[in-house]
Design an enzyme around this catalytic site. Sequence first.
Site, PDB file in Angstrom:
ATOM      1  N   CYS A  60     -10.584 -35.939  27.664  1.00 58.37           N
ATOM      2  CA  CYS A  60     -11.523 -34.821  27.770  1.00 58.37           C
ATOM      3  C   CYS A  60     -10.758 -33.496  27.613  1.00 58.37           C
ATOM      4  O   CYS A  60      -9.836 -33.213  28.372  1.00 58.37           O
ATOM      5  CB  CYS A  60     -12.238 -34.849  29.118  1.00 58.37           C
ATOM      6  SG  CYS A  60     -13.037 -36.443  29.497  1.00 58.37           S
ATOM      7  N   CYS A  63     -10.223 -31.000  30.664  1.00 52.53           N
ATOM      8  CA  CYS A  63      -9.850 -31.501  31.985  1.00 52.53           C
ATOM      9  C   CYS A  63      -8.344 -31.493  32.222  1.00 52.53           C
ATOM     10  O   CYS A  63      -7.562 -32.029  31.426  1.00 52.53           O
ATOM     11  CB  CYS A  63     -10.393 -32.914  32.178  1.00 52.53           C
ATOM     12  SG  CYS A  63     -10.135 -33.555  33.849  1.00 52.53           S
ATOM     13  N   CYS A 100     -19.367 -35.498  48.133  1.00 52.10           N
ATOM     14  CA  CYS A 100     -19.123 -36.060  46.813  1.00 52.10           C
ATOM     15  C   CYS A 100     -17.630 -36.354  46.663  1.00 52.10           C
ATOM     16  O   CYS A 100     -16.796 -35.497  46.949  1.00 52.10           O
ATOM     17  CB  CYS A 100     -19.557 -35.076  45.731  1.00 52.10           C
ATOM     18  SG  CYS A 100     -21.267 -34.511  45.905  1.00 52.10           S
TER      19      CYS A 100
END
Length: 325
Positions: A60, A63, A100
Amino acid sequence: MPRTALRTDWTRAEAEAIYHQPFMDLLFQAQSVHRAHFDPNRVQMSRLLSVKTGGCAEDCSYCSQSARNGSTLPASKLMPVERVLSEARKAKAAGATRYCMGAAWREPKDRDMAAIEAMVRGVRALGMETCMTLGMLSDAQVLRLKEAGLDYYNHNIDTSEAFYPQVITTRSFADRLDTLARVREAGIKVCSGGILGLGETAGDRIDMLLALATLPEHPQSVPINMLIPMADTPLAKADPVDPFDFVRVVALGRILMPASHMRLSAGRTGMSDEMQALCFLAGANSLFMGDTLLTAANPAEDRDRRLFDRLGLRPEAPAGDSTEA
């Protein structure tokens, strides 16, 4: 105000017309839809913790945790369960209702699942909603997470299907949708959104939201991220996102998915209070609290508290709790 019917048959022409209407008309429509489904002065508060950082096999381009895109962030091992639960207790004390947990994996290994399940069970025992983001999942892994009591699974589609190959080559857009289907079919709530500022066009942003709004069921949570350019990544020098364009995306998401929580995720450190206020007016009603999101900075809690006080906003009560916060 009557609730807006939920649709999964939106067309590109409809979405484009909504997005490109005059800004004030767009905000009025989005706020009207928002008020029909939510208390406009309540915001759901989540906290995000990286339970395994760096060394990801994906490429990615945005990232810092990728091992393949030039990033130099070192890899860590999976965080011990008790440390995760200790951080969750702090998050609950600070006002978070959902916790999360993210791991920088292409997909989890079966040997790690027992620890992941223990994290889910432990956080649920604290009275918090749970969310995990672990990459792609097998059918067996989805069932294990469901049995552990996982409430939400996050798996962003990032951008439009057409622009996606310009951002990621190690996993396809279809792979993302397949994982979302497994999660949804298992009865776990879906959290999926995208990132603005990858070099995409307004059309790509519309198509990203349209891909989510035409799934068999809308994601219950839709995070909208504004790219934080990370050093040593291919997008380290990406151009900033126009604030009004970002607000338009939030508004379109609210209109297309009326009952979903629209979350302001990464990138809030680059937003003024006025920009965030416009996002709330456009239908954003969830955010990540705490000063760190995985490897990126996030506004300090005292700044959020001051903004909430100025706008008359209050945290949303935990699911199933009708008491005032």
